[in-house]
Design a protein around this motif. Structure first.
Motif, PDB file in Angstrom:
ATOM      1  N   THR A 160       0.839  -1.041   0.055  1.00 15.84           N
ATOM      2  CA  THR A 160      -0.058  -0.159   0.026  1.00 15.84           C
ATOM      3  C   THR A 160       0.986   1.299  -0.041  1.00 15.84           C
ATOM      4  O   THR A 160       0.196   2.248  -0.147  1.00 15.84           O
ATOM      5  N   MET A 161       2.229   1.114   0.106  1.00 11.88           N
ATOM      6  CA  MET A 161       3.136   2.266   0.290  1.00 11.88           C
ATOM      7  C   MET A 161       3.645   2.289  -1.110  1.00 11.88           C
ATOM      8  O   MET A 161       4.159   1.475  -1.822  1.00 11.88           O
ATOM      9  N   SER A 162       4.151   3.519  -1.560  1.00 12.83           N
ATOM     10  CA  SER A 162       4.906   4.018  -2.862  1.00 12.83           C
ATOM     11  C   SER A 162       6.086   3.668  -2.512  1.00 12.83           C
ATOM     12  O   SER A 162       6.632   3.386  -1.416  1.00 12.83           O
ATOM     13  N   LYS A 163       7.102   3.187  -3.687  1.00 14.89           N
ATOM     14  CA  LYS A 163       8.342   3.166  -3.253  1.00 14.89           C
ATOM     15  C   LYS A 163       9.162   4.504  -2.782  1.00 14.89           C
ATOM     16  O   LYS A 163       9.833   4.309  -1.824  1.00 14.89           O
ATOM     17  N   GLU A 164       8.566   5.677  -3.023  1.00 12.67           N
ATOM     18  CA  GLU A 164       8.858   6.821  -2.487  1.00 12.67           C
ATOM     19  C   GLU A 164       8.669   6.953  -1.081  1.00 12.67           C
ATOM     20  O   GLU A 164       9.665   7.281  -0.379  1.00 12.67           O
ATOM     21  N   GLU A 165       7.370   6.465  -0.572  1.00 14.72           N
ATOM     22  CA  GLU A 165       7.289   6.371   0.797  1.00 14.72           C
ATOM     23  C   GLU A 165       8.026   5.640   1.324  1.00 14.72           C
ATOM     24  O   GLU A 165       8.547   5.919   2.566  1.00 14.72           O
ATOM     25  N   MET A 166       8.188   4.334   1.050  1.00 14.55           N
ATOM     26  CA  MET A 166       9.219   3.348   1.498  1.00 14.55           C
ATOM     27  C   MET A 166      10.627   4.054   1.751  1.00 14.55           C
ATOM     28  O   MET A 166      11.296   3.753   2.643  1.00 14.55           O
TER      29      MET A 166
END
Length: 169
Positions: A160-166
């Motif tokens: 549910t998280m984007s790569k950028e958020e991770m």
């Protein structure tokens, strides 16, 4: 688990006396210009809490435990007289703590960990030459500033998280 919070207020004395071993015996005021100069020292600093593994549940979120890091701050800013921090709590490693944070977030707040010099007045100390070294997540009525707060939203799974958020967390 991403979070946003108000961890302290500038230009007003704290509501209570910080709990410390450094001889502080009255409220502390953090001038906005001093906080602005050191705001970047919040970045990449740890989030800790008191969390008893066995028994004594009344001790949970009661103070600082620098050896129990449960997350990290990624940014900090000053908005009006509020110091806003953002970051993430490690919910995979501390699922029980994060579940409690999600359930009790209206009652939780922050206490800052800071290296500083102080200037004494009759009623309070003025903090100078600040270097923020972390924060403790605790019940807001135990915090030096009782109006601190946390907003946290549990996300289910990394998908549910984007790569950028991770990467940011």
């Amino acid at each position: 688990m991403p979070f946003t919070g108000i961890c302290l207020f500038t230009d007003v004395p704290s509501d209570g006396i910080p709990s410390s071993n450094c001889g502080i015996d009255k409220p502390v005021m953090f001038p906005s210009d001093e906080v602005e100069k050191s705001i970047d020292t919040f970045e990449n600093m740890g989030v800790n809490c008191v969390w008893p593994e066995w028994g004594n549940p009344e001790e949970a979120f009661s103070g600082h435990d620098s050896r129990r890091k449960i997350g990290v701050m990624t940014s900090a800013s000053v908005e009006d007289n509020k110091v806003i921090i953002k970051g993430g709590l490690w919910s995979w490693d501390f699922d029980d703590i994060c579940d409690m944070v999600k359930s009790a977030k209206e009652s939780l707040g922050w206490s800052v960990e800071v290296s500083m010099n102080i200037e004494e007045t009759d009623e309070y100390y003025i903090a100078k030459d600040l270097e923020f070294t972390g924060v403790a997540l605790l019940f807001a009525d135990d915090a030096s500033f009782s109006k601190t707060s946390i907003a946290a939203q549990r996300r289910k799974g990394v998908d549910t998280m984007s790569k950028e958020e991770m990467q940011e967390l």
